[in-house]
Motif scaffolding. Structure first.
Motif, mmCIF file in Angstrom:
data_model
loop_
_atom_site.group_PDB
_atom_site.id
_atom_site.type_symbol
_atom_site.label_atom_id
_atom_site.label_comp_id
_atom_site.label_asym_id
_atom_site.label_seq_id
_atom_site.Cartn_x
_atom_site.Cartn_y
_atom_site.Cartn_z
ATOM 1 N N GLY A 49 0.809 -1.201 0.000
ATOM 2 C CA GLY A 49 0.000 0.000 0.000
ATOM 3 C C GLY A 49 0.848 1.259 0.000
ATOM 4 N N LYS A 50 2.128 1.148 0.233
ATOM 5 C CA LYS A 50 3.007 2.311 0.194
ATOM 6 C C LYS A 50 4.408 1.821 -0.155
ATOM 7 N N PRO A 51 5.180 2.648 -0.780
ATOM 8 C CA PRO A 51 6.532 2.220 -1.139
ATOM 9 C C PRO A 51 7.415 2.180 0.113
ATOM 10 N N ASP A 52 8.308 1.213 0.191
ATOM 11 C CA ASP A 52 9.225 1.064 1.317
ATOM 12 C C ASP A 52 10.636 1.239 0.790
ATOM 13 N N ASP A 53 11.226 2.404 1.069
ATOM 14 C CA ASP A 53 12.556 2.719 0.567
ATOM 15 C C ASP A 53 13.649 2.315 1.545
ATOM 16 N N ARG A 54 13.277 1.582 2.617
ATOM 17 C CA ARG A 54 14.286 1.208 3.604
ATOM 18 C C ARG A 54 15.171 0.086 3.066
ATOM 19 N N THR A 55 16.405 0.060 3.612
ATOM 20 C CA THR A 55 17.324 -1.008 3.231
ATOM 21 C C THR A 55 16.960 -2.254 4.022
ATOM 22 N N VAL A 56 17.535 -3.360 3.657
ATOM 23 C CA VAL A 56 17.295 -4.616 4.357
ATOM 24 C C VAL A 56 17.744 -4.473 5.813
ATOM 25 N N GLY A 57 18.850 -3.848 6.060
ATOM 26 C CA GLY A 57 19.354 -3.624 7.420
ATOM 27 C C GLY A 57 18.383 -2.798 8.242
ATOM 28 N N GLN A 58 17.808 -1.756 7.625
ATOM 29 C CA GLN A 58 16.840 -0.928 8.336
ATOM 30 C C GLN A 58 15.579 -1.733 8.668
ATOM 31 N N LYS A 59 15.185 -2.571 7.747
ATOM 32 C CA LYS A 59 14.012 -3.405 7.988
ATOM 33 C C LYS A 59 14.273 -4.388 9.129
ATOM 34 N N VAL A 60 15.472 -4.954 9.163
ATOM 35 C CA VAL A 60 15.840 -5.887 10.231
ATOM 36 C C VAL A 60 15.867 -5.146 11.572
#
Length: 162
Positions: free
Chosen positions: A31-42
């Motif tokens: 529903g929205k773009p996620d510009d975070r890196t994999v590290g930020q997501k972790v």
């Protein structure tokens, strides 16, 4: 050679179509773009897990404190009931000892008949019922009963018969 180019071109278009469809599906799902890196997501997932763990630990601390308080209250009530029951037993034993001692004193007196006097004791208060051969013997019974350790009061209901 033209057919090889056509096949490569078709494969490239197919890959492009699949990638585009996958990207659109991901965007639609979020529903929205996620510009975070994999590290930020972790990091975000770890932070979320830590917050949930902290919240669960706090809830357990509160529930533990409430359980402790309820347990202490229940133990206090049980202790009070046990103490009350023990006090009643002690009173009954003390009253029985007083009754026995008063009967023994009455039996020692040559003018009184321990068999014709009923002795009842309740919390140190002695009641004498029955008969005495004279007014003097009746008063002597009160004096003897009052002389027994633990007696606080004597209710002399002896009738003089003689």
């Amino acid at each position: 050679m033209a057919s090889t180019r056509t096949t490569a071109s078709s494969a490239a278009r197919l890959r492009w179509t699949v990638l585009t469809a996958a990207s659109l599906a991901l965007l639609a799902a979020c529903g929205k773009p996620d510009d975070r890196t994999v590290g930020q997501k972790v990091d975000a997932a770890v932070n979320s897990a830590e917050q949930k763990t902290d919240a669960a630990a706090e809830k357990m601390r509160k529930e533990s404190a409430e359980l402790k308080a309820r347990t202490e209250t229940a133990l206090d009530k049980a202790a009070d009931k046990t103490t009350s029951a023990a006090n009643k037993v002690v009173e009954k034993v003390e009253d029985a000892a007083i009754t026995t001692a008063v009967n023994a004193e009455l039996a020692k007196d040559p003018t009184l008949s321990a068999l014709s006097i009923n002795v009842d004791t309740a919390v140190g208060a002695v009641t004498l019922r029955g008969t005495a051969p004279s007014a003097v013997a009746r008063e002597r019974a009160s004096t003897l009963a009052m002389g027994v350790k633990g007696v606080h009061r004597v209710d002399n209901q002896l009738l003089v018969k003689g």
